[in-house]
Design a protein around this motif. Structure first.
Motif, PDB file in Angstrom:
ATOM      1  N   VAL A 291       0.910  -0.985   0.020  1.00  0.00           N
ATOM      2  CA  VAL A 291       0.012   0.093  -0.051  1.00  0.00           C
ATOM      3  C   VAL A 291       1.116   1.523   0.136  1.00  0.00           C
ATOM      4  O   VAL A 291       1.677   1.386   0.931  1.00  0.00           O
ATOM      5  CB  VAL A 291      -0.791  -0.047   1.325  1.00  0.00           C
ATOM      6  CG1 VAL A 291      -1.828   1.083   1.435  1.00  0.00           C
ATOM      7  CG2 VAL A 291      -1.600  -1.343   1.703  1.00  0.00           C
ATOM      8  N   ARG A 292       0.771   2.221  -0.933  1.00  0.00           N
ATOM      9  CA  ARG A 292       1.652   3.183  -1.074  1.00  0.00           C
ATOM     10  C   ARG A 292       1.599   4.316  -0.181  1.00  0.00           C
ATOM     11  O   ARG A 292       2.384   4.904   0.313  1.00  0.00           O
ATOM     12  CB  ARG A 292       1.850   3.663  -2.574  1.00  0.00           C
ATOM     13  CG  ARG A 292       2.588   2.609  -3.565  1.00  0.00           C
ATOM     14  CD  ARG A 292       3.117   3.357  -4.508  1.00  0.00           C
ATOM     15  NE  ARG A 292       4.408   4.284  -4.276  1.00  0.00           N
ATOM     16  CZ  ARG A 292       5.663   3.588  -4.193  1.00  0.00           C
ATOM     17  NH1 ARG A 292       5.736   2.513  -4.507  1.00  0.00           N
ATOM     18  NH2 ARG A 292       6.799   4.454  -3.630  1.00  0.00           N
ATOM     19  N   LYS A 293       0.429   4.564   0.138  1.00  0.00           N
ATOM     20  CA  LYS A 293       0.017   5.585   0.989  1.00  0.00           C
ATOM     21  C   LYS A 293      -0.400   5.337   2.447  1.00  0.00           C
ATOM     22  O   LYS A 293      -0.492   4.068   2.692  1.00  0.00           O
ATOM     23  CB  LYS A 293      -1.227   6.356   0.491  1.00  0.00           C
ATOM     24  CG  LYS A 293      -0.955   7.057  -0.971  1.00  0.00           C
ATOM     25  CD  LYS A 293      -2.193   8.132  -1.309  1.00  0.00           C
ATOM     26  CE  LYS A 293      -1.665   9.116  -2.189  1.00  0.00           C
ATOM     27  NZ  LYS A 293      -2.600  10.035  -2.734  1.00  0.00           N
ATOM     28  N   ALA A 294      -0.217   6.268   3.184  1.00  0.00           N
ATOM     29  CA  ALA A 294      -0.802   6.238   4.624  1.00  0.00           C
ATOM     30  C   ALA A 294      -2.107   5.882   4.850  1.00  0.00           C
ATOM     31  O   ALA A 294      -2.969   6.470   4.117  1.00  0.00           O
ATOM     32  CB  ALA A 294      -0.111   7.282   5.460  1.00  0.00           C
ATOM     33  N   ILE A 295      -2.450   5.008   5.584  1.00  0.00           N
ATOM     34  CA  ILE A 295      -3.813   4.576   5.972  1.00  0.00           C
ATOM     35  C   ILE A 295      -4.314   5.252   7.332  1.00  0.00           C
ATOM     36  O   ILE A 295      -3.674   5.364   8.225  1.00  0.00           O
ATOM     37  CB  ILE A 295      -3.888   3.102   6.061  1.00  0.00           C
ATOM     38  CG1 ILE A 295      -3.671   2.355   4.876  1.00  0.00           C
ATOM     39  CG2 ILE A 295      -5.579   2.654   6.324  1.00  0.00           C
ATOM     40  CD1 ILE A 295      -3.453   0.797   4.845  1.00  0.00           C
ATOM     41  N   ALA A 296      -5.626   5.942   7.104  1.00  0.00           N
ATOM     42  CA  ALA A 296      -5.898   6.687   8.376  1.00  0.00           C
ATOM     43  C   ALA A 296      -7.289   5.935   8.719  1.00  0.00           C
ATOM     44  O   ALA A 296      -7.932   5.284   8.009  1.00  0.00           O
ATOM     45  CB  ALA A 296      -6.380   8.074   7.762  1.00  0.00           C
ATOM     46  N   ALA A 297      -7.685   6.428   9.904  1.00  0.00           N
ATOM     47  CA  ALA A 297      -8.713   5.710  10.575  1.00  0.00           C
ATOM     48  C   ALA A 297     -10.150   6.255   9.832  1.00  0.00           C
ATOM     49  O   ALA A 297     -10.087   7.506   9.445  1.00  0.00           O
ATOM     50  CB  ALA A 297      -8.870   6.208  11.866  1.00  0.00           C
ATOM     51  N   SER A 298     -11.358   5.528   9.705  1.00  0.00           N
ATOM     52  CA  SER A 298     -12.182   5.887   9.300  1.00  0.00           C
ATOM     53  C   SER A 298     -13.008   6.899  10.098  1.00  0.00           C
ATOM     54  O   SER A 298     -12.890   7.137  11.418  1.00  0.00           O
ATOM     55  CB  SER A 298     -13.214   4.659   8.824  1.00  0.00           C
ATOM     56  OG  SER A 298     -13.408   4.069   9.988  1.00  0.00           O
ATOM     57  N   ASP A 299     -13.942   7.769   9.449  1.00  0.00           N
ATOM     58  CA  ASP A 299     -14.755   8.468  10.296  1.00  0.00           C
ATOM     59  C   ASP A 299     -15.538   7.790  11.363  1.00  0.00           C
ATOM     60  O   ASP A 299     -15.770   8.180  12.429  1.00  0.00           O
ATOM     61  CB  ASP A 299     -15.865   9.230   9.295  1.00  0.00           C
ATOM     62  CG  ASP A 299     -15.138  10.478   8.570  1.00  0.00           C
ATOM     63  OD1 ASP A 299     -13.757  10.740   8.748  1.00  0.00           O
ATOM     64  OD2 ASP A 299     -15.951  10.791   7.605  1.00  0.00           O
ATOM     65  N   ALA A 300     -16.127   6.456  10.861  1.00  0.00           N
ATOM     66  CA  ALA A 300     -16.768   5.819  12.199  1.00  0.00           C
ATOM     67  C   ALA A 300     -15.884   5.468  13.259  1.00  0.00           C
ATOM     68  O   ALA A 300     -16.378   5.529  14.120  1.00  0.00           O
ATOM     69  CB  ALA A 300     -17.274   4.481  11.340  1.00  0.00           C
ATOM     70  N   GLU A 301     -14.551   4.844  12.864  1.00  0.00           N
ATOM     71  CA  GLU A 301     -13.653   4.482  13.944  1.00  0.00           C
ATOM     72  C   GLU A 301     -13.409   5.771  14.882  1.00  0.00           C
ATOM     73  O   GLU A 301     -13.328   5.667  16.173  1.00  0.00           O
ATOM     74  CB  GLU A 301     -12.342   4.048  13.347  1.00  0.00           C
ATOM     75  CG  GLU A 301     -11.353   3.534  14.572  1.00  0.00           C
ATOM     76  CD  GLU A 301     -10.184   2.800  13.944  1.00  0.00           C
ATOM     77  OE1 GLU A 301     -10.216   2.509  12.894  1.00  0.00           O
ATOM     78  OE2 GLU A 301      -9.403   2.489  14.838  1.00  0.00           O
ATOM     79  N   ILE A 302     -13.123   7.080  14.258  1.00  0.00           N
ATOM     80  CA  ILE A 302     -12.956   8.096  15.062  1.00  0.00           C
ATOM     81  C   ILE A 302     -14.048   8.597  16.012  1.00  0.00           C
ATOM     82  O   ILE A 302     -13.548   8.912  17.199  1.00  0.00           O
ATOM     83  CB  ILE A 302     -12.541   9.254  13.938  1.00  0.00           C
ATOM     84  CG1 ILE A 302     -11.279   9.057  13.367  1.00  0.00           C
ATOM     85  CG2 ILE A 302     -12.338  10.676  14.837  1.00  0.00           C
ATOM     86  CD1 ILE A 302     -10.767   9.883  12.216  1.00  0.00           C
ATOM     87  N   ARG A 303     -15.129   8.386  15.369  1.00  0.00           N
ATOM     88  CA  ARG A 303     -16.517   8.547  16.299  1.00  0.00           C
ATOM     89  C   ARG A 303     -16.373   7.771  17.601  1.00  0.00           C
ATOM     90  O   ARG A 303     -16.673   8.300  18.669  1.00  0.00           O
ATOM     91  CB  ARG A 303     -17.617   8.481  15.449  1.00  0.00           C
ATOM     92  CG  ARG A 303     -18.480   9.721  15.005  1.00  0.00           C
ATOM     93  CD  ARG A 303     -19.732   9.442  14.585  1.00  0.00           C
ATOM     94  NE  ARG A 303     -20.065   8.109  13.663  1.00  0.00           N
ATOM     95  CZ  ARG A 303     -19.753   8.480  12.218  1.00  0.00           C
ATOM     96  NH1 ARG A 303     -19.570   9.644  11.745  1.00  0.00           N
ATOM     97  NH2 ARG A 303     -20.026   7.504  11.461  1.00  0.00           N
TER      98      ARG A 303
END
Ligand SMILES: C[S@@+](CC[C@H](N)C(=O)[O-])C[C@H]1O[C@@H](n2cnc3c(N)ncnc32)[C@H](O)[C@@H]1O
Length: 247
Positions: free
Chosen positions: A212-224
């Motif tokens: 995976v070339r890019k950084a993976i961020a947390a989804s909005d659902a996870e951040i909630r």
């Protein structure tokens, strides 16, 4: 998992010392989940948080040579400015460092609340984030030499992974993410090139591929459900077979 699950307490930087991944038993995968844990932040006695009064400690493990009180009470003002700017990305670094030095000349800092109040007095409170957040982060990263540990951990990971094994790193700080990105991207290039070179040269450090070339961020659902995941970034690399790459 029964006896297939074992724990080992130490710094990621000392990965090579873990008996389970030495010799023939290399690792299929490594997940470095960096930063501070919610349990550490919520335990006032560990001294990570300005929310409950605790000693100015912030050491993640007993091997750290000094604690937060040492940094705050003895480091030169210019060094405090540097860590607040560089590690805290705190624009008011100078004012905070100057206030700390003035206050400690009268009385040393002993508790987290003591330091947090001093910082709040000098820069005020705007919005929901506590004004001492960035300074506390900088002191914690200093006490635990978090950037130095990350550099050493990434180097060590290449010795303990099996070919095809994956290195996954979750960071919570832009400087850390930049270090991980540079480390992985440099080692994923078979060739290096520069404008003043007549031709590209083989990269002696080539040993990774990036699934995976890019950084993976947390989804909005996870951040909630877990707001502390909002600054998390995950990067992934896979170790090549040494018969393919030079390492
Ligand atoms: C974001 S927390 C995650 C903890 C755990 N994965 C969990 O989900 O509960 C990061 C943890 O890694 C530890 N840590 C940070 N840097 C480390 C390092 N260089 N070596 C070993 N542990 C480290 C911290 O002490 C903290 O407990």
């Amino acid at each position: 998992y029964g006896d297939r699950f074992r724990t080992w307490q130490g710094n990621f930087a000392d990965l090579r010392d873990i008996p389970e991944v030495r010799g023939e038993n290399k690792a299929n995968g490594l997940l470095l989940d960096l930063g501070v844990s919610s349990r550490q932040l919520d335990a006032a006695e560990r001294g990570f948080s300005f929310r409950g009064a605790g000693p100015l400690d912030m050491r993640m493990g007993p091997a750290c040579p000094f604690d937060a009180a040492h940094v705050v009470n003895t480091w030169a003002e210019s060094e405090l400015v540097r860590i607040f700017f560089e590690l805290g990305e705190e624009p008011k670094a100078r004012r905070i460092a100057s206030a700390i030095v003035k206050r400690r000349a009268e009385r040393e800092f002993t508790t987290t609340i003591d330091l947090a109040d001093c910082i709040e007095k000098v820069i005020g409170r705007h919005g929901r984030i506590h004004p001492a957040t960035k300074a506390f982060q900088a002191i914690r990263m200093t006490v635990n030499d978090e950037l130095g540990s990350l550099e050493r951990a990434m180097e060590a990971s290449l010795d303990v992974l099996k070919p095809g094994g994956r290195l996954l790193i979750i960071t919570f700080h832009s400087l850390e993410d930049r270090m991980v990105k540079r480390f992985m991207q440099h080692r994923a290039k078979p060739w290096l090139d520069q404008p003043d070179w007549p031709a590209p040269r083989p990269n002696p450090d080539w040993c990774l591929t990036l699934p995976v070339r890019k950084a993976i961020a947390a989804s909005d659902a996870e951040i909630r459900i877990n707001p502390r995941a909002r600054s998390a970034k995950l990067r992934v690399a896979e170790l090549l077979d040494p018969t393919v790459s030079p390492r």
